[in-house]
Design a protein around this motif. Structure first.
Motif, short mmCIF file in Angstrom:
data_model
loop_
_atom_site.label_atom_id
_atom_site.label_comp_id
_atom_site.label_asym_id
_atom_site.label_seq_id
_atom_site.Cartn_x
_atom_site.Cartn_y
_atom_site.Cartn_z
N ALA A 131 36.88 108.29 51.83
CA ALA A 131 36.03 109.10 50.95
C ALA A 131 36.91 109.91 50.01
O ALA A 131 38.01 110.34 50.38
CB ALA A 131 35.14 110.01 51.77
N VAL A 132 36.42 110.13 48.79
CA VAL A 132 37.20 110.85 47.78
C VAL A 132 36.31 111.83 47.04
O VAL A 132 35.18 111.50 46.67
CB VAL A 132 37.84 109.88 46.75
CG1 VAL A 132 38.68 110.66 45.73
CG2 VAL A 132 38.69 108.82 47.45
N TYR A 133 36.83 113.04 46.82
CA TYR A 133 36.13 114.00 45.96
C TYR A 133 37.07 114.40 44.84
O TYR A 133 38.18 114.88 45.08
CB TYR A 133 35.70 115.24 46.74
CG TYR A 133 34.93 116.23 45.88
CD1 TYR A 133 33.63 115.95 45.46
CD2 TYR A 133 35.50 117.43 45.47
CE1 TYR A 133 32.92 116.84 44.67
CE2 TYR A 133 34.80 118.33 44.68
CZ TYR A 133 33.50 118.03 44.27
OH TYR A 133 32.81 118.91 43.49
N SER A 134 36.63 114.19 43.60
CA SER A 134 37.41 114.57 42.43
C SER A 134 36.55 115.46 41.55
O SER A 134 35.39 115.13 41.26
CB SER A 134 37.83 113.30 41.65
OG SER A 134 38.70 113.62 40.58
N TYR A 135 37.11 116.59 41.13
CA TYR A 135 36.28 117.58 40.45
C TYR A 135 36.84 118.01 39.10
O TYR A 135 38.04 117.93 38.84
CB TYR A 135 36.06 118.80 41.34
CG TYR A 135 37.32 119.57 41.73
CD1 TYR A 135 37.72 120.69 41.01
CD2 TYR A 135 38.09 119.19 42.83
CE1 TYR A 135 38.86 121.42 41.38
CE2 TYR A 135 39.22 119.90 43.21
CZ TYR A 135 39.60 121.01 42.48
OH TYR A 135 40.72 121.72 42.84
N ASP A 136 35.92 118.47 38.24
CA ASP A 136 36.30 119.03 36.94
C ASP A 136 36.92 120.41 37.15
O ASP A 136 36.45 121.19 37.99
CB ASP A 136 35.08 119.20 36.04
CG ASP A 136 34.38 117.89 35.72
OD1 ASP A 136 35.07 116.85 35.68
OD2 ASP A 136 33.15 117.91 35.50
N LYS A 137 37.94 120.72 36.36
CA LYS A 137 38.49 122.06 36.42
C LYS A 137 37.45 123.07 35.93
O LYS A 137 36.56 122.73 35.14
CB LYS A 137 39.76 122.12 35.57
CG LYS A 137 40.85 121.19 36.10
CD LYS A 137 42.05 121.13 35.20
CE LYS A 137 42.95 122.34 35.39
NZ LYS A 137 44.26 122.15 34.70
N ARG A 138 37.56 124.28 36.37
CA ARG A 138 36.56 125.31 36.09
C ARG A 138 36.31 125.53 34.60
O ARG A 138 35.23 126.00 34.19
CB ARG A 138 36.94 126.64 36.74
CG ARG A 138 38.22 127.25 36.19
CD ARG A 138 38.37 128.72 36.53
NE ARG A 138 38.27 129.02 37.95
CZ ARG A 138 37.92 130.21 38.42
NH1 ARG A 138 37.65 131.21 37.58
NH2 ARG A 138 37.87 130.42 39.71
N ILE A 139 37.29 125.22 33.77
CA ILE A 139 37.14 125.49 32.34
C ILE A 139 36.01 124.66 31.72
O ILE A 139 35.44 125.06 30.71
CB ILE A 139 38.45 125.25 31.58
CG1 ILE A 139 39.03 123.87 31.89
CG2 ILE A 139 39.47 126.31 31.90
CD1 ILE A 139 40.33 123.59 31.17
#
Length: 312
Positions: free
Chosen positions: A88-96
């Protein structure tokens, strides 16, 4: 045993990519109001499934590894290759990205510690679910240092992909020395000022991308972290990866990290560049890959990571 595991993963990976339909599902997950990302889940997920959290590199980089004008899908392709190996993988956008969308982006208020806190929030979110056998933090470039600090005491394993082995001021000075040596003396003076915790009035607009007033506080907070000191603090299995066609972070940086943490695994991937693409030619081909989302990533990269995670 490790060699056999490596071969089995290679076979599984090849089989997965031969299917017309991917053997996974995706879901948008909001950790909080600032952090949104994609969770890649194997169809066969169970209580033995392991999770990797991907942390993007510097600048306004999204969950797929892309910036405006630089679409290469590096993180998206890596996530897909890993989930096809039942990880399983979770990739997220930076807060900006959330801040820009809400009209509340204040660059001058951003610090390196904000991104460390974000990574910790993501780790805690999934730890609290208690549904994964292990949680591995994998950071790319600047994200490698962010992940290194966040993983300490919070994750089960750590992976650095093209992570610097020196403080950012040393890396920047080396890059300027190669690309614009006539600016090196001025850059060195500016970095010394920031390293002492002080801001300054920028007079040379050629250096605005590095030293504009709104980014100086961020640089001050970033410089204080020394990767070799931080990786020594990790008491978890660690993997260090670099490509020998990386024109941004040198192979020597990965070697410096291993010198600081001798029990970390080190892999130098032949012909892989900074964004995981295989480069057979010169720097022109290398730079062109940054805007080619169709170019596949190194299969060796995903195999090395998969083997490491499956052995946890």
């Amino acid at each position: 045993m490790k060699k056999l595991l490596y071969i089995l993963i290679l076979i599984a990976s090849s089989a997965a990519f031969s299917q017309n339909n991917p053997l996974f599902k995706t879901e948008n997950i909001a950790i909080n109001s600032l952090l949104n990302g994609t969770l890649y889940t194997p169809l066969k997920q169970n209580n033995a499934t392991k999770l990797v959290i991907l942390i993007a590199g510097s600048g306004p980089t999204n969950r797929d590894g892309n910036q405006i004008g630089l679409t290469n899908n590096s993180l998206k392709l890596l996530a897909e290759s890993l989930v096809n190996n039942d990880i399983a993988v979770y990739s997220y956008d930076k807060r900006i990205f959330a801040q820009m969308a809400s009209g509340k982006l204040d660059e001058a208020s951003l610090t390196f510690d904000n991104f460390i806190d974000d990574a910790k929030a993501v780790i805690l979110y999934f730890k609290n679910q208690k549904k994964y056998h292990s949680i591995t933090v994998a950071g790319h470039s600047e994200g490698a240092l962010i992940g290194m600090v966040a993983a300490n005491g919070n994750a089960d394993a750590y992976i650095s992909i093209a992570g610097a082995g020196r403080p950012i001021d040393e890396v920047l000075l080396e890059q300027i020395g190669k690309q614009a040596p006539f600016l090196k003396e001025e850059v060195e003076k500016n970095l010394a000022t920031l390293k002492n915790g002080n801001t300054f009035e920028l007079k040379n607009q050629m250096l605005a991308s590095l030293f504009r007033a709104s980014v100086q506080p961020y640089m001050i907070s970033w410089i204080k972290y020394h990767p070799q000191n931080e990786i020594k603090k990790l008491q978890i299995p660690s993997l260090l990866i670099n490509g020998d066609k990386d024109i941004q972070v040198s192979v020597q940086d990965a070697q410096l990290l291993q010198q600081a943490k001798p029990n970390a695994q080190l892999h130098i991937i032949s012909n892989m560049n900074h964004i995981f693409k295989v480069i057979q030619g010169d720097d022109i081909e290398n730079k062109a890959s940054y805007t080619n989302p169709e170019l596949p990533i190194s299969t060796e990269l995903s195999l090395i990571i998969s083997t490491f995670i499956q052995s946890l």
